[in-house]
Design a protein around this motif. Structure first.
Motif, PDB file in Angstrom:
ATOM      1  N   PHE A 177       0.865  -1.177   0.000  1.00 46.16           N
ATOM      2  CA  PHE A 177       0.000   0.000   0.000  1.00 46.16           C
ATOM      3  C   PHE A 177       0.903   1.228   0.000  1.00 46.16           C
ATOM      4  O   PHE A 177       1.331   1.713   1.033  1.00 46.16           O
ATOM      5  N   ASN A 178       1.257   1.684  -1.152  1.00 47.43           N
ATOM      6  CA  ASN A 178       2.070   2.897  -1.277  1.00 47.43           C
ATOM      7  C   ASN A 178       1.948   3.397  -2.705  1.00 47.43           C
ATOM      8  O   ASN A 178       1.066   3.001  -3.432  1.00 47.43           O
ATOM      9  N   LYS A 179       2.848   4.227  -3.093  1.00 43.68           N
ATOM     10  CA  LYS A 179       2.853   4.694  -4.475  1.00 43.68           C
ATOM     11  C   LYS A 179       3.401   3.592  -5.369  1.00 43.68           C
ATOM     12  O   LYS A 179       4.334   2.893  -5.011  1.00 43.68           O
ATOM     13  N   THR A 180       2.805   3.414  -6.530  1.00 41.25           N
ATOM     14  CA  THR A 180       3.227   2.383  -7.463  1.00 41.25           C
ATOM     15  C   THR A 180       4.440   2.872  -8.247  1.00 41.25           C
ATOM     16  O   THR A 180       4.430   3.961  -8.808  1.00 41.25           O
ATOM     17  N   ASN A 181       5.474   2.057  -8.278  1.00 37.92           N
ATOM     18  CA  ASN A 181       6.651   2.375  -9.069  1.00 37.92           C
ATOM     19  C   ASN A 181       6.473   1.831 -10.482  1.00 37.92           C
ATOM     20  O   ASN A 181       6.129   0.671 -10.663  1.00 37.92           O
ATOM     21  N   VAL A 182       6.654   2.666 -11.459  1.00 43.94           N
ATOM     22  CA  VAL A 182       6.623   2.238 -12.856  1.00 43.94           C
ATOM     23  C   VAL A 182       7.812   2.883 -13.561  1.00 43.94           C
ATOM     24  O   VAL A 182       8.453   3.777 -13.032  1.00 43.94           O
ATOM     25  N   PHE A 183       8.107   2.404 -14.751  1.00 43.24           N
ATOM     26  CA  PHE A 183       9.210   2.952 -15.521  1.00 43.24           C
ATOM     27  C   PHE A 183       8.664   3.649 -16.759  1.00 43.24           C
ATOM     28  O   PHE A 183       7.807   3.108 -17.455  1.00 43.24           O
ATOM     29  N   ASN A 184       9.158   4.850 -17.023  1.00 41.20           N
ATOM     30  CA  ASN A 184       8.693   5.568 -18.207  1.00 41.20           C
ATOM     31  C   ASN A 184       9.459   5.092 -19.436  1.00 41.20           C
ATOM     32  O   ASN A 184      10.299   4.187 -19.353  1.00 41.20           O
ATOM     33  N   ASP A 185       9.191   5.685 -20.573  1.00 42.37           N
ATOM     34  CA  ASP A 185       9.819   5.255 -21.831  1.00 42.37           C
ATOM     35  C   ASP A 185      11.333   5.395 -21.821  1.00 42.37           C
ATOM     36  O   ASP A 185      12.027   4.721 -22.564  1.00 42.37           O
ATOM     37  N   MET A 186      11.849   6.260 -20.984  1.00 38.64           N
ATOM     38  CA  MET A 186      13.298   6.477 -20.917  1.00 38.64           C
ATOM     39  C   MET A 186      13.963   5.537 -19.914  1.00 38.64           C
ATOM     40  O   MET A 186      15.166   5.586 -19.711  1.00 38.64           O
ATOM     41  N   GLY A 187      13.156   4.686 -19.235  1.00 43.62           N
ATOM     42  CA  GLY A 187      13.718   3.753 -18.263  1.00 43.62           C
ATOM     43  C   GLY A 187      13.826   4.329 -16.865  1.00 43.62           C
ATOM     44  O   GLY A 187      14.335   3.664 -15.966  1.00 43.62           O
ATOM     45  N   ALA A 188      13.388   5.557 -16.672  1.00 44.28           N
ATOM     46  CA  ALA A 188      13.450   6.168 -15.333  1.00 44.28           C
ATOM     47  C   ALA A 188      12.228   5.739 -14.521  1.00 44.28           C
ATOM     48  O   ALA A 188      11.115   5.653 -15.035  1.00 44.28           O
ATOM     49  N   ARG A 189      12.463   5.467 -13.251  1.00 49.96           N
ATOM     50  CA  ARG A 189      11.364   5.062 -12.379  1.00 49.96           C
ATOM     51  C   ARG A 189      10.569   6.289 -11.940  1.00 49.96           C
ATOM     52  O   ARG A 189      11.127   7.293 -11.525  1.00 49.96           O
ATOM     53  N   ILE A 190       9.257   6.192 -12.063  1.00 50.49           N
ATOM     54  CA  ILE A 190       8.381   7.261 -11.584  1.00 50.49           C
ATOM     55  C   ILE A 190       7.380   6.641 -10.615  1.00 50.49           C
ATOM     56  O   ILE A 190       7.169   5.426 -10.615  1.00 50.49           O
ATOM     57  N   GLN A 191       6.788   7.458  -9.765  1.00 56.07           N
ATOM     58  CA  GLN A 191       5.783   6.965  -8.831  1.00 56.07           C
ATOM     59  C   GLN A 191       4.421   7.543  -9.181  1.00 56.07           C
ATOM     60  O   GLN A 191       4.300   8.730  -9.467  1.00 56.07           O
ATOM     61  N   LEU A 192       3.412   6.673  -9.151  1.00 57.50           N
ATOM     62  CA  LEU A 192       2.046   7.092  -9.410  1.00 57.50           C
ATOM     63  C   LEU A 192       1.325   7.266  -8.079  1.00 57.50           C
ATOM     64  O   LEU A 192       1.561   6.522  -7.138  1.00 57.50           O
ATOM     65  N   ASN A 193       0.462   8.236  -7.999  1.00 59.44           N
ATOM     66  CA  ASN A 193      -0.335   8.427  -6.790  1.00 59.44           C
ATOM     67  C   ASN A 193      -1.535   7.496  -6.840  1.00 59.44           C
ATOM     68  O   ASN A 193      -2.382   7.623  -7.721  1.00 59.44           O
ATOM     69  N   ASN A 194      -1.588   6.556  -5.911  1.00 59.87           N
ATOM     70  CA  ASN A 194      -2.676   5.599  -5.873  1.00 59.87           C
ATOM     71  C   ASN A 194      -3.818   6.099  -4.996  1.00 59.87           C
ATOM     72  O   ASN A 194      -3.600   6.706  -3.957  1.00 59.87           O
ATOM     73  N   ILE A 195      -5.033   5.816  -5.437  1.00 61.04           N
ATOM     74  CA  ILE A 195      -6.232   6.088  -4.662  1.00 61.04           C
ATOM     75  C   ILE A 195      -6.893   4.738  -4.422  1.00 61.04           C
ATOM     76  O   ILE A 195      -7.034   3.940  -5.349  1.00 61.04           O
ATOM     77  N   TYR A 196      -7.283   4.463  -3.167  1.00 56.76           N
ATOM     78  CA  TYR A 196      -7.894   3.192  -2.815  1.00 56.76           C
ATOM     79  C   TYR A 196      -9.367   3.399  -2.477  1.00 56.76           C
ATOM     80  O   TYR A 196      -9.740   4.395  -1.870  1.00 56.76           O
ATOM     81  N   LEU A 197     -10.203   2.415  -2.864  1.00 57.86           N
ATOM     82  CA  LEU A 197     -11.626   2.461  -2.571  1.00 57.86           C
ATOM     83  C   LEU A 197     -12.095   1.050  -2.228  1.00 57.86           C
ATOM     84  O   LEU A 197     -11.977   0.141  -3.046  1.00 57.86           O
ATOM     85  N   VAL A 198     -12.621   0.857  -1.009  1.00 50.29           N
ATOM     86  CA  VAL A 198     -13.165  -0.438  -0.599  1.00 50.29           C
ATOM     87  C   VAL A 198     -14.511  -0.626  -1.299  1.00 50.29           C
ATOM     88  O   VAL A 198     -15.388   0.223  -1.193  1.00 50.29           O
ATOM     89  N   VAL A 199     -14.651  -1.749  -2.023  1.00 51.91           N
ATOM     90  CA  VAL A 199     -15.894  -2.026  -2.745  1.00 51.91           C
ATOM     91  C   VAL A 199     -16.638  -3.233  -2.178  1.00 51.91           C
ATOM     92  O   VAL A 199     -17.757  -3.521  -2.595  1.00 51.91           O
ATOM     93  N   GLY A 200     -16.043  -3.948  -1.242  1.00 51.76           N
ATOM     94  CA  GLY A 200     -16.673  -5.120  -0.642  1.00 51.76           C
ATOM     95  C   GLY A 200     -15.641  -5.942   0.091  1.00 51.76           C
ATOM     96  O   GLY A 200     -14.555  -5.457   0.419  1.00 51.76           O
ATOM     97  N   ASN A 201     -15.963  -7.209   0.324  1.00 51.14           N
ATOM     98  CA  ASN A 201     -15.003  -8.126   0.937  1.00 51.14           C
ATOM     99  C   ASN A 201     -15.183  -9.515   0.341  1.00 51.14           C
ATOM    100  O   ASN A 201     -16.201  -9.798  -0.297  1.00 51.14           O
ATOM    101  N   ILE A 202     -14.195 -10.368   0.541  1.00 51.63           N
ATOM    102  CA  ILE A 202     -14.180 -11.677  -0.118  1.00 51.63           C
ATOM    103  C   ILE A 202     -15.242 -12.633   0.407  1.00 51.63           C
ATOM    104  O   ILE A 202     -15.551 -13.618  -0.254  1.00 51.63           O
TER     105      ILE A 202
END
Length: 147
Positions: free
Chosen positions: A107-132
């Motif tokens: 549970f944090n910011k998602t690390n992804v790599f852009n086209d240049m190979g540099a790691r960037i972080q995305l701001n995640n938003i969480y929403l509870v929709v139910g349970n298992i």
């Protein structure tokens, strides 16, 4: 300090119960749902009768508490994923099924790599929709928040 809280899935009546006190007596789970109406606590004969779920200490965008077993939408700038809250390797994580397998994300910011190979972080938003337990049908299509 993180608040330690639990809830329990009662398999006998298929409901989630709020837990205000918890204990074990004679190898049986004991709990009281509401301290104001303390009655004879229910006893569960074995682990097959109940599932204990811990509060992660996190809340979603609508201020709902996030527990183990919750089904959560993870949204960021690029996509929406649906996953299940699990406790894995000493941390609460989001288990997401993909077409290529299952990933378990912190549970944090998602690390992804852009086209240049540099790691960037995305701001995640969480929403509870139910349970298992009450909403297993929500896991039928775990990729992308819509069916």
């Amino acid at each position: 300090m993180r608040e330690i809280k639990f809830r329990v899935w009662c398999k006998q009546n298929e409901t989630i119960q709020t837990v205000s006190k918890i204990g074990f007596m004679e190898d049986k789970l004991w709990y009281v749902e509401d301290e104001d109406h303390e009655t004879q606590p229910p006893y569960f004969e074995d682990d097959d009768d109940w599932v204990l779920m811990q509060f992660t200490g996190l809340k979603d965008k609508d201020d709902n508490e996030i527990y183990e077993g919750d089904i959560v939408l993870l949204k960021n700038e690029f996509t929406t994923w649906k996953g299940t809250v699990v406790f894995d390797e000493g941390a609460f994580k989001l288990s997401i099924k993909h077409s290529w397998g299952t990933s378990v994300e912190h549970f944090n910011k998602t690390n992804v790599f852009n086209d240049m190979g540099a790691r960037i972080q995305l701001n995640n938003i969480y929403l509870v929709v139910g349970n298992i337990y009450e909403n297993p049908e929500l896991l039928e299509d775990s990729q992308n928040g819509t069916k």
